[in-house]
Design a protein around this motif. Structure first.
Motif, PDB file in Angstrom:
ATOM      1  N   ILE A 138       6.709  -0.272  -8.564  1.00 29.90           N
ATOM      2  CA  ILE A 138       5.753   0.412  -7.686  1.00 29.90           C
ATOM      3  C   ILE A 138       5.291  -0.535  -6.589  1.00 29.90           C
ATOM      4  CG2 ILE A 138       3.523   1.607  -7.607  1.00 29.90           C
ATOM      5  CD1 ILE A 138       3.848   2.106 -10.619  1.00 29.90           C
ATOM      6  N   ASP A 139       5.206  -0.017  -5.369  1.00 31.67           N
ATOM      7  CA  ASP A 139       4.613  -0.741  -4.251  1.00 31.67           C
ATOM      8  C   ASP A 139       3.100  -0.752  -4.466  1.00 31.67           C
ATOM      9  OD1 ASP A 139       3.356  -1.286  -1.695  1.00 31.67           O
ATOM     10  OD2 ASP A 139       5.248  -0.823  -0.713  1.00 31.67           O
ATOM     11  N   LYS A 140       2.525  -1.933  -4.630  1.00 32.17           N
ATOM     12  CA  LYS A 140       1.098  -2.028  -4.941  1.00 32.17           C
ATOM     13  C   LYS A 140       0.209  -1.627  -3.765  1.00 32.17           C
ATOM     14  CE  LYS A 140      -0.455  -5.408  -7.483  1.00 32.17           C
ATOM     15  NZ  LYS A 140      -0.770  -6.768  -7.998  1.00 32.17           N
ATOM     16  N   VAL A 141       0.734  -1.695  -2.561  1.00 34.41           N
ATOM     17  CA  VAL A 141      -0.069  -1.342  -1.381  1.00 34.41           C
ATOM     18  C   VAL A 141      -0.128   0.167  -1.188  1.00 34.41           C
ATOM     19  CG1 VAL A 141      -0.250  -1.547   1.139  1.00 34.41           C
ATOM     20  CG2 VAL A 141       0.411  -3.538  -0.240  1.00 34.41           C
ATOM     21  N   THR A 142       1.023   0.842  -1.345  1.00 30.04           N
ATOM     22  CA  THR A 142       1.109   2.273  -1.063  1.00 30.04           C
ATOM     23  C   THR A 142       1.104   3.148  -2.315  1.00 30.04           C
ATOM     24  OG1 THR A 142       3.531   2.274  -1.094  1.00 30.04           O
ATOM     25  CG2 THR A 142       2.448   1.751   1.006  1.00 30.04           C
ATOM     26  N   GLY A 143       1.421   2.562  -3.476  1.00 31.06           N
ATOM     27  CA  GLY A 143       1.543   3.359  -4.693  1.00 31.06           C
ATOM     28  C   GLY A 143       2.873   4.081  -4.791  1.00 31.06           C
TER      29      GLY A 143
END
Length: 208
Positions: A138-143
């Motif tokens: 998962i991209d932690k910035v965008t979810g």
């Protein structure tokens, strides 16, 4: 402050002062803020030092801080909580649907039923199942879910049709191989046919 993944400027801080004066400014707090939102520091032109105004006329000092998006991987042992923040920072992206334990687990059930062609009593059904697990990055910035990897295909154990005296199963062994995580549940019906039989009637003269 630059997001290298999108190429966008996250923010710009403008400082004013006089020659050779300390600005009282470092990038530390801003970097912590963005890290708390899932960003990962790539580079900082200031090297973390306090900015001091130079003595060059007509030329502004310029410093750039670069970030990329950090990632997190979830699996059934370390699942996410859909709808809850990924990061500690205010305004953090949230875990998307399908990242909890249930969304990271698939089960394929198999039921083998037996049926007699003449309607007589058949052997009991056999039930078993296969369990598959997934990991998601998962991209932690965008979810955003960047990738999903499911465990490899599996084989059900072969099941030999039970012996029934006087009957023959149409399928001797039920075999289901190379089953994927998203396969439909499997229902197998094994039919037993009555065997051909012979009978002989002998008439006897008991006196002779």
């Amino acid at each position: 402050y630059i997001d290298d993944k999108t190429g966008k400027t996250l923010k710009t801080d403008s400082l004013t002062g006089v020659t050779n004066a300390k600005s009282g400014y470092t990038t530390a707090d801003s970097i912590k803020t963005y890290q708390a939102l899932g960003y990962k520091l790539v580079s900082d032109d200031t090297k973390g030092a306090e900015i001091v105004f130079d003595n060059e006329d007509g030329k502004d000092q310029s410093y750039t801080v670069h970030f990329i998006h950090d990632t997190i991987t979830v699996d059934p042992e370390n699942p996410g909580k859909p709808g809850e923040p990924i990061n500690p920072g205010k305004g953090s992206a949230v875990y998307p649907d399908g990242t909890d334990k249930a969304g990271l687990t698939d089960t394929v059930d198999r039921t083998i039923s037996y049926k007699m062609s003449d309607g007589s009593k058949a052997p009991a059904s056999v039930k078993d199942s296969l369990t598959f697990t997934a990991s998601k990055e998962i991209d932690k910035v965008t979810g955003e879910v960047l990738s999903t990897e499911w465990s490899k295909n599996q084989d059900f154990k072969d099941v030999v049709s039970p012996d029934v005296t006087g009957y023959t199963p149409r399928v001797k062994t039920v075999s289901n191989k190379n089953v994927a995580h998203d396969a439909q549940n499997i229902d197998v019906v094994v039919i037993y046919d009555a065997d051909a039989q012979k009978a002989k009637v002998v008439y006897i003269d008991d006196k002779t």
